[in-house]
Structures are given as structure tokens and as C-alpha cells.
Design a protein around this motif. Sequence first.
Motif, PDB file in Angstrom:
ATOM      1  N   LEU A 110      29.592  49.405  25.366  1.00  0.00           N
ATOM      2  CA  LEU A 110      28.241  49.895  25.131  1.00  0.00           C
ATOM      3  C   LEU A 110      27.176  49.097  25.871  1.00  0.00           C
ATOM      4  N   LEU A 111      27.595  48.063  26.583  1.00  0.00           N
ATOM      5  CA  LEU A 111      26.650  47.228  27.318  1.00  0.00           C
ATOM      6  C   LEU A 111      27.078  47.165  28.781  1.00  0.00           C
ATOM      7  N   PRO A 112      26.870  48.253  29.535  1.00  0.00           N
ATOM      8  CA  PRO A 112      27.379  48.304  30.910  1.00  0.00           C
ATOM      9  C   PRO A 112      26.772  47.278  31.847  1.00  0.00           C
ATOM     10  N   TRP A 113      25.657  46.661  31.455  1.00  0.00           N
ATOM     11  CA  TRP A 113      25.098  45.611  32.301  1.00  0.00           C
ATOM     12  C   TRP A 113      25.902  44.312  32.191  1.00  0.00           C
ATOM     13  N   MET A 114      26.823  44.238  31.218  1.00  0.00           N
ATOM     14  CA  MET A 114      27.700  43.060  31.109  1.00  0.00           C
ATOM     15  C   MET A 114      28.917  43.271  32.014  1.00  0.00           C
ATOM     16  N   THR A 115      28.657  43.295  33.291  1.00  0.00           N
ATOM     17  CA  THR A 115      29.670  43.577  34.289  1.00  0.00           C
ATOM     18  C   THR A 115      30.226  42.278  34.856  1.00  0.00           C
ATOM     19  N   VAL A 116      31.538  42.252  35.060  1.00  0.00           N
ATOM     20  CA  VAL A 116      32.209  41.126  35.687  1.00  0.00           C
ATOM     21  C   VAL A 116      32.496  41.517  37.138  1.00  0.00           C
ATOM     22  N   LYS A 117      32.097  40.672  38.076  1.00  0.00           N
ATOM     23  CA  LYS A 117      32.407  40.885  39.494  1.00  0.00           C
ATOM     24  C   LYS A 117      33.134  39.653  39.995  1.00  0.00           C
ATOM     25  N   ILE A 118      34.322  39.881  40.546  1.00  0.00           N
ATOM     26  CA  ILE A 118      35.187  38.782  40.971  1.00  0.00           C
ATOM     27  C   ILE A 118      35.649  39.024  42.404  1.00  0.00           C
ATOM     28  N   PRO A 119      35.508  38.038  43.286  1.00  0.00           N
ATOM     29  CA  PRO A 119      36.127  38.173  44.610  1.00  0.00           C
ATOM     30  C   PRO A 119      37.649  38.207  44.422  1.00  0.00           C
ATOM     31  N   PHE A 120      38.281  39.254  44.918  1.00  0.00           N
ATOM     32  CA  PHE A 120      39.711  39.426  44.659  1.00  0.00           C
ATOM     33  C   PHE A 120      40.540  38.288  45.254  1.00  0.00           C
ATOM     34  N   SER A 121      40.052  37.633  46.260  1.00  0.00           N
ATOM     35  CA  SER A 121      40.787  36.521  46.879  1.00  0.00           C
ATOM     36  C   SER A 121      40.947  35.339  45.919  1.00  0.00           C
ATOM     37  N   GLU A 122      40.130  35.271  44.854  1.00  0.00           N
ATOM     38  CA  GLU A 122      40.215  34.176  43.881  1.00  0.00           C
ATOM     39  C   GLU A 122      41.179  34.467  42.732  1.00  0.00           C
ATOM     40  N   VAL A 123      41.725  35.677  42.668  1.00  0.00           N
ATOM     41  CA  VAL A 123      42.599  36.083  41.572  1.00  0.00           C
ATOM     42  C   VAL A 123      44.008  35.535  41.804  1.00  0.00           C
ATOM     43  N   VAL A 124      44.560  34.836  40.790  1.00  0.00           N
ATOM     44  CA  VAL A 124      45.928  34.323  40.884  1.00  0.00           C
ATOM     45  C   VAL A 124      46.877  34.982  39.877  1.00  0.00           C
ATOM     46  N   LYS A 125      46.323  35.562  38.809  1.00  0.00           N
ATOM     47  CA  LYS A 125      47.168  36.176  37.788  1.00  0.00           C
ATOM     48  C   LYS A 125      46.420  37.324  37.131  1.00  0.00           C
ATOM     49  N   ILE A 126      47.130  38.431  36.894  1.00  0.00           N
ATOM     50  CA  ILE A 126      46.553  39.585  36.209  1.00  0.00           C
ATOM     51  C   ILE A 126      47.462  39.952  35.047  1.00  0.00           C
ATOM     52  N   GLU A 127      46.874  40.043  33.873  1.00  0.00           N
ATOM     53  CA  GLU A 127      47.610  40.456  32.678  1.00  0.00           C
ATOM     54  C   GLU A 127      46.913  41.671  32.088  1.00  0.00           C
ATOM     55  N   ILE A 128      47.707  42.620  31.633  1.00  0.00           N
ATOM     56  CA  ILE A 128      47.176  43.804  30.975  1.00  0.00           C
ATOM     57  C   ILE A 128      47.764  43.835  29.584  1.00  0.00           C
ATOM     58  N   GLN A 129      46.891  43.993  28.609  1.00  0.00           N
ATOM     59  CA  GLN A 129      47.316  43.905  27.215  1.00  0.00           C
ATOM     60  C   GLN A 129      46.947  45.178  26.467  1.00  0.00           C
ATOM     61  N   GLU A 130      47.905  45.682  25.696  1.00  0.00           N
ATOM     62  CA  GLU A 130      47.625  46.775  24.780  1.00  0.00           C
ATOM     63  C   GLU A 130      47.008  46.147  23.542  1.00  0.00           C
ATOM     64  N   SER A 131      45.729  46.403  23.335  1.00  0.00           N
ATOM     65  CA  SER A 131      45.005  45.701  22.269  1.00  0.00           C
ATOM     66  C   SER A 131      45.341  46.208  20.882  1.00  0.00           C
ATOM     67  N   GLY A 132      45.886  47.396  20.764  1.00  0.00           N
ATOM     68  CA  GLY A 132      46.199  47.942  19.444  1.00  0.00           C
ATOM     69  C   GLY A 132      45.003  48.597  18.792  1.00  0.00           C
ATOM     70  N   LYS A 133      43.846  48.592  19.469  1.00  0.00           N
ATOM     71  CA  LYS A 133      42.656  49.255  18.924  1.00  0.00           C
ATOM     72  C   LYS A 133      42.879  50.759  18.955  1.00  0.00           C
ATOM     73  N   LYS A 134      42.373  51.439  17.972  1.00  0.00           N
ATOM     74  CA  LYS A 134      42.544  52.884  17.852  1.00  0.00           C
ATOM     75  C   LYS A 134      41.409  53.619  18.593  1.00  0.00           C
ATOM     76  N   ILE A 135      41.380  53.444  19.901  1.00  0.00           N
ATOM     77  CA  ILE A 135      40.363  54.081  20.745  1.00  0.00           C
ATOM     78  C   ILE A 135      41.068  55.170  21.541  1.00  0.00           C
ATOM     79  N   LYS A 136      40.445  56.338  21.633  1.00  0.00           N
ATOM     80  CA  LYS A 136      41.056  57.442  22.370  1.00  0.00           C
ATOM     81  C   LYS A 136      40.012  58.108  23.260  1.00  0.00           C
ATOM     82  N   TYR A 137      40.498  58.747  24.310  1.00  0.00           N
ATOM     83  CA  TYR A 137      39.622  59.560  25.140  1.00  0.00           C
ATOM     84  C   TYR A 137      39.325  60.850  24.399  1.00  0.00           C
ATOM     85  N   MET A 138      38.111  61.336  24.559  1.00  0.00           N
ATOM     86  CA  MET A 138      37.743  62.618  23.966  1.00  0.00           C
ATOM     87  C   MET A 138      38.171  63.725  24.929  1.00  0.00           C
ATOM     88  N   ASN A 139      38.600  64.823  24.386  1.00  0.00           N
ATOM     89  CA  ASN A 139      39.039  65.946  25.249  1.00  0.00           C
ATOM     90  C   ASN A 139      37.894  66.769  25.740  1.00  0.00           C
TER      91      ASN A 139
END
Length: 139
Positions: A110-139
Motif C-alpha cells: 500500500l506504500l508504493p513509494w517504499m521502493t527498493v532499487k538495487i544494482p544487480f551487480s551487487e546481488v550475491v544471493k536470492i531467496e524466495i519464500q512462501e510467506s503463508g499469508k492468505k493473499i490472492k489475486y482478484m479475478n
Amino acid sequence: MKLKYSLLFVPCLLFLSCKTYTVTPESFKSQFSNVDYDLSTSKSISGSIYYNGFQIKKINVVDKNGETQMLDNAPSLEMRVTLNNGKRNHFYFDSMKLKNDTLTGYKARLLPWMTVKIPFSEVVKIEIQESGKKIKYMN
């Protein structure tokens, strides 16, 4: 004393119940460097008036057993990026985009101005986590 142990037990359960996958920066870049980030194809998320997630369909990930899996995108997926200086950044997976070697994503829906911008060359590890939150896309 029992209350003290109960308070420690609950966060442990929450931590253990989430599935975490990894993606190498090279694999991530090869999968997402040519994605068209068109907001006209995005979907609203239930409970969110302002946020539309990019419709990135799937991502190749590695689970904790070292097996490769194809993970479907969902609004409950969160992404944790570790930089070469040891700092970590978190944002929602469906808000991320990789464009011109810059990784961008939202920390809060809800706060799109809280954006993270990262130079991709500085990335060493990427993790993706299923948070378990009950959020769904609306049809």
C-alpha cells in the motif's frame, strides 16, 4: 516459565512453516532480463486498492534438498536479496522487475513509494519464500 517457552515456540513454528527457495543471480537474470513489465496485464490483489502485481508466471528455483522446481507466482511470495556487503533487502516477488541491470521492488503493497532499487551487480544471493499469508489475486 511456561509462558516464556510458549513465546519462543510460536515464532519458531512460523519460521519453520515457510518454504524457502534459492535462485542464483545468474539464473534469475537469465529468467527475467527479457520480461515485459506491462501494468496493463497486472491483477489487483485482494485487500489492496492501490497495488497491482506484475504477472510473472513462473520461476525456476532450488528447494532445500537441492532439487530444481518450477514455482508458480503468487502474491504471497516474498523475495530476499543479499548484497555483496552482507545487507539484505526484502520485497514482494510480484512487484520486482529487472531492467537495465537494476532490480526494483516494493517493500509494502500500500506504500508504493517504499521502493527498493538495487544494482544487480551487487546481488550475491536470492531467496524466495512462501510467506503463508492468505493473499490472492482478484479475478
